[in-house]
Design a protein around this motif. Structure first.
Motif, PDB file in Angstrom:
ATOM      1  N   LYS A 297      -5.607  -3.646   2.412  1.00 49.92           N
ATOM      2  CA  LYS A 297      -4.701  -4.266   1.441  1.00 49.92           C
ATOM      3  C   LYS A 297      -3.664  -5.189   2.087  1.00 49.92           C
ATOM      4  O   LYS A 297      -2.887  -5.824   1.381  1.00 49.92           O
ATOM      5  CB  LYS A 297      -3.958  -3.173   0.646  1.00 49.92           C
ATOM      6  CG  LYS A 297      -4.847  -2.378  -0.306  1.00 49.92           C
ATOM      7  CD  LYS A 297      -5.350  -3.283  -1.428  1.00 49.92           C
ATOM      8  CE  LYS A 297      -6.026  -2.495  -2.533  1.00 49.92           C
ATOM      9  NZ  LYS A 297      -7.261  -1.834  -2.102  1.00 49.92           N
ATOM     10  N   VAL A 298      -3.654  -5.259   3.406  1.00 54.78           N
ATOM     11  CA  VAL A 298      -2.638  -6.069   4.093  1.00 54.78           C
ATOM     12  C   VAL A 298      -2.723  -7.532   3.671  1.00 54.78           C
ATOM     13  O   VAL A 298      -1.707  -8.184   3.408  1.00 54.78           O
ATOM     14  CB  VAL A 298      -2.779  -5.936   5.624  1.00 54.78           C
ATOM     15  CG1 VAL A 298      -1.900  -6.967   6.327  1.00 54.78           C
ATOM     16  CG2 VAL A 298      -2.408  -4.536   6.065  1.00 54.78           C
ATOM     17  N   ARG A 299      -3.948  -8.065   3.579  1.00 56.64           N
ATOM     18  CA  ARG A 299      -4.095  -9.473   3.200  1.00 56.64           C
ATOM     19  C   ARG A 299      -3.586  -9.715   1.783  1.00 56.64           C
ATOM     20  O   ARG A 299      -2.970 -10.744   1.489  1.00 56.64           O
ATOM     21  CB  ARG A 299      -5.556  -9.908   3.323  1.00 56.64           C
ATOM     22  CG  ARG A 299      -5.772 -11.396   3.083  1.00 56.64           C
ATOM     23  CD  ARG A 299      -5.076 -12.228   4.137  1.00 56.64           C
ATOM     24  NE  ARG A 299      -5.182 -13.657   3.866  1.00 56.64           N
ATOM     25  CZ  ARG A 299      -4.359 -14.353   3.093  1.00 56.64           C
ATOM     26  NH1 ARG A 299      -3.338 -13.740   2.499  1.00 56.64           N
ATOM     27  NH2 ARG A 299      -4.514 -15.645   2.914  1.00 56.64           N
TER      28      ARG A 299
ATOM     29  N   LEU B 266       5.700   0.452   4.587  1.00 55.90           N
ATOM     30  CA  LEU B 266       5.074   0.768   3.301  1.00 55.90           C
ATOM     31  C   LEU B 266       3.826   1.625   3.451  1.00 55.90           C
ATOM     32  O   LEU B 266       3.305   2.146   2.455  1.00 55.90           O
ATOM     33  CB  LEU B 266       4.695  -0.530   2.569  1.00 55.90           C
ATOM     34  CG  LEU B 266       5.850  -1.406   2.062  1.00 55.90           C
ATOM     35  CD1 LEU B 266       5.314  -2.736   1.550  1.00 55.90           C
ATOM     36  CD2 LEU B 266       6.626  -0.682   0.972  1.00 55.90           C
ATOM     37  N   GLN B 267       3.345   1.759   4.670  1.00 59.30           N
ATOM     38  CA  GLN B 267       2.110   2.509   4.954  1.00 59.30           C
ATOM     39  C   GLN B 267       0.931   1.941   4.159  1.00 59.30           C
ATOM     40  O   GLN B 267       0.178   2.658   3.504  1.00 59.30           O
ATOM     41  CB  GLN B 267       2.299   4.001   4.662  1.00 59.30           C
ATOM     42  CG  GLN B 267       3.360   4.653   5.535  1.00 59.30           C
ATOM     43  CD  GLN B 267       3.512   6.141   5.284  1.00 59.30           C
ATOM     44  OE1 GLN B 267       3.314   6.629   4.168  1.00 59.30           O
ATOM     45  NE2 GLN B 267       3.850   6.879   6.327  1.00 59.30           N
ATOM     46  N   VAL B 268       0.807   0.630   4.232  1.00 58.60           N
ATOM     47  CA  VAL B 268      -0.244  -0.066   3.499  1.00 58.60           C
ATOM     48  C   VAL B 268      -1.584   0.105   4.212  1.00 58.60           C
ATOM     49  O   VAL B 268      -1.665  -0.021   5.432  1.00 58.60           O
ATOM     50  CB  VAL B 268       0.104  -1.574   3.372  1.00 58.60           C
ATOM     51  CG1 VAL B 268      -1.042  -2.352   2.745  1.00 58.60           C
ATOM     52  CG2 VAL B 268       1.375  -1.745   2.550  1.00 58.60           C
ATOM     53  N   SER B 269      -2.627   0.350   3.444  1.00 55.99           N
ATOM     54  CA  SER B 269      -3.976   0.443   3.992  1.00 55.99           C
ATOM     55  C   SER B 269      -4.377  -0.901   4.604  1.00 55.99           C
ATOM     56  O   SER B 269      -4.044  -1.962   4.053  1.00 55.99           O
ATOM     57  CB  SER B 269      -4.964   0.809   2.878  1.00 55.99           C
ATOM     58  OG  SER B 269      -6.294   0.576   3.289  1.00 55.99           O
TER      59      SER B 269
ATOM     60  N   THR C 234       9.433  -8.788   9.614  1.00 59.94           N
ATOM     61  CA  THR C 234       8.100  -9.360   9.796  1.00 59.94           C
ATOM     62  C   THR C 234       7.125  -8.654   8.854  1.00 59.94           C
ATOM     63  O   THR C 234       7.360  -7.518   8.420  1.00 59.94           O
ATOM     64  CB  THR C 234       7.606  -9.205  11.237  1.00 59.94           C
ATOM     65  OG1 THR C 234       7.477  -7.795  11.536  1.00 59.94           O
ATOM     66  CG2 THR C 234       8.570  -9.862  12.220  1.00 59.94           C
ATOM     67  N   LEU C 235       6.035  -9.320   8.549  1.00 61.61           N
ATOM     68  CA  LEU C 235       5.033  -8.713   7.667  1.00 61.61           C
ATOM     69  C   LEU C 235       4.432  -7.442   8.284  1.00 61.61           C
ATOM     70  O   LEU C 235       4.298  -6.429   7.585  1.00 61.61           O
ATOM     71  CB  LEU C 235       3.940  -9.728   7.337  1.00 61.61           C
ATOM     72  CG  LEU C 235       2.909  -9.236   6.312  1.00 61.61           C
ATOM     73  CD1 LEU C 235       3.551  -9.049   4.944  1.00 61.61           C
ATOM     74  CD2 LEU C 235       1.739 -10.221   6.216  1.00 61.61           C
ATOM     75  N   PRO C 236       4.067  -7.424   9.584  1.00 62.89           N
ATOM     76  CA  PRO C 236       3.543  -6.185  10.170  1.00 62.89           C
ATOM     77  C   PRO C 236       4.530  -5.020  10.048  1.00 62.89           C
ATOM     78  O   PRO C 236       4.131  -3.879   9.776  1.00 62.89           O
ATOM     79  CB  PRO C 236       3.293  -6.557  11.631  1.00 62.89           C
ATOM     80  CG  PRO C 236       3.042  -8.025  11.603  1.00 62.89           C
ATOM     81  CD  PRO C 236       3.968  -8.554  10.547  1.00 62.89           C
TER      82      PRO C 236
END
Length: 358
Positions: free
Chosen positions: A67-69, A61-64, A53-55
């Protein structure tokens, strides 16, 4: 509504869509692949053992949060272009949207034996990609390649003078050779009765090693530029030779030209083929030349395959004054080099295998 030239507005808008698609894709297509590799997304999904899943992906990835969108947009685009597949999975008794690898992105998993990551890294390398900005100058410079007009030397001279780029170039074709080797394993009939073979332009010997493993009694020679083979060690039935195929080729039962001839103009190809014919001249009916290359065939190929071949043709013609050829062009080369017959067989998705007989 119509424009001044009589074209329908809908056709103009359709033309705008077509134009913008290519403009935006110019950098985004290649750089989104680079982004995916640098973040190791194919490896993450592969190691996850199931679609992700994207979440879950942005968590790994520890994305901020800011930047998720953007990550979602990139993943959606890569799904549209065939590098991910959107599927439904059951997670905590709830159906959720997830992303799976496709046949294309599986080739970007780094522990895959057929990993093509070096191909992507090489094609987005600034030293190689930057030369395309000189297409206008190239158009008006007689007989000069894009490398000539952009860096002042042809590609082979450039690689000899730039060890890092030369290493990357060899990694590109070592990766691509793995794909061809998979096809070669199903072509044992090509090597029946062959006791010795020269892999011309064989690089670091990836293909030759595959042939040696399949035919341990066959003598294999890799011929390439001295700078490519000078530090390589052979085995009992594998030898590396530094040389120039335009001057001479070691004698053997068979000569393998794997993605070699499309690098050269017709005059140089005839010389290479003449040298191949000389190398097998005392082998009688056992002697042959094995060519693995593109055969242009727009009347029979699917549209996507034709598009790939046309792209490769543009690259060959601009980069190094090479070309892709139709069957009648191949036949003309073979006859002019003194060969009597040839046979074309399917090989990989875009390559053919041509056996040429003296």
């Amino acid at each position: 509504m119509a424009s001044n030239d009589g074209s329908k507005a809908s056709e103009i808008f359709q033309g705008q869509v077509h134009l913008y698609k290519h403009l935006f894709a110019h950098t985004i297509d290649a750089m989104s692949l680079k982004w995916m590799i640098e973040l190791g997304i194919p490896d993450i999904i592969h190691n996850h053992g199931q679609p992700i899943t994207l979440p879950k992906l942005v968590s790994i990835l520890q994305v901020s949060p800011t930047k998720v969108r953007g990550v979602q947009s990139l993943i959606h685009y890569l799904t549209h272009t065939g590098f991910f597949e959107r599927v439904s999975i059951l997670e905590n008794m709830e159906e959720k949207e997830a992303y799976a690898l496709t046949a294309a992105s599986q080739l970007l998993v780094k522990d895959n034996n057929l990993c093509l990551v070096p191909m992507v890294e090489g094609f987005v390398d600034p030293c190689l990609a930057g030369v395309w900005s000189h297409l206008k100058k190239w158009t008006y410079e007689d007989d000069l390649t894009l490398f000539d007009v952009s860096v002042g030397s042809n590609m082979w001279e450039f690689l000899d003078k730039n060890p890092a780029s030369n290493r990357l170039f060899n990694e590109i074709f070592a990766a691509d050779s793995k794909m061809m080797n998979m096809a070669l394993r199903g072509c044992n009939w090509v090597f029946e009765g062959v006791e010795s073979i020269v892999d011309v332009g064989g690089g670091t010997g990836i293909t030759a090693k595959t042939i040696c493993e399949a035919f341990p009694n066959m003598k294999c020679i890799v011929l390439d530029r001295p700078s490519v083979v000078e530090n390589l060690s052979g085995t009992n039935n594998l030898t590396y030779v530094g040389g120039d195929m335009l001057k001479s080729i070691p004698k053997a039962d068979a000569i393998l030209l794997k993605l070699v001839l499309h690098n050269w103009n017709d005059k140089d190809c005839r010389k290479i083929l003449e040298n191949c014919k000389e190398a097998i001249s005392d082998k009688g009916s056992r002697g042959k030349v094995i060519v693995v290359d593109v055969v242009m065939n727009a009347s029979e190929d699917e549209e996507e395959l034709t598009g790939l071949k046309l792209l490769i043709d543009v690259r060959m013609r601009c980069f190094i004054n090479g070309k892709e050829r139709k069957e009648e062009e191949w036949k003309k080369l073979f006859v002019e080099a003194g060969f009597q017959s040839y046979k074309i067989s399917p090989f990989t998705g875009y390559l053919s295998l041509i056996q040429i007989y003296p």
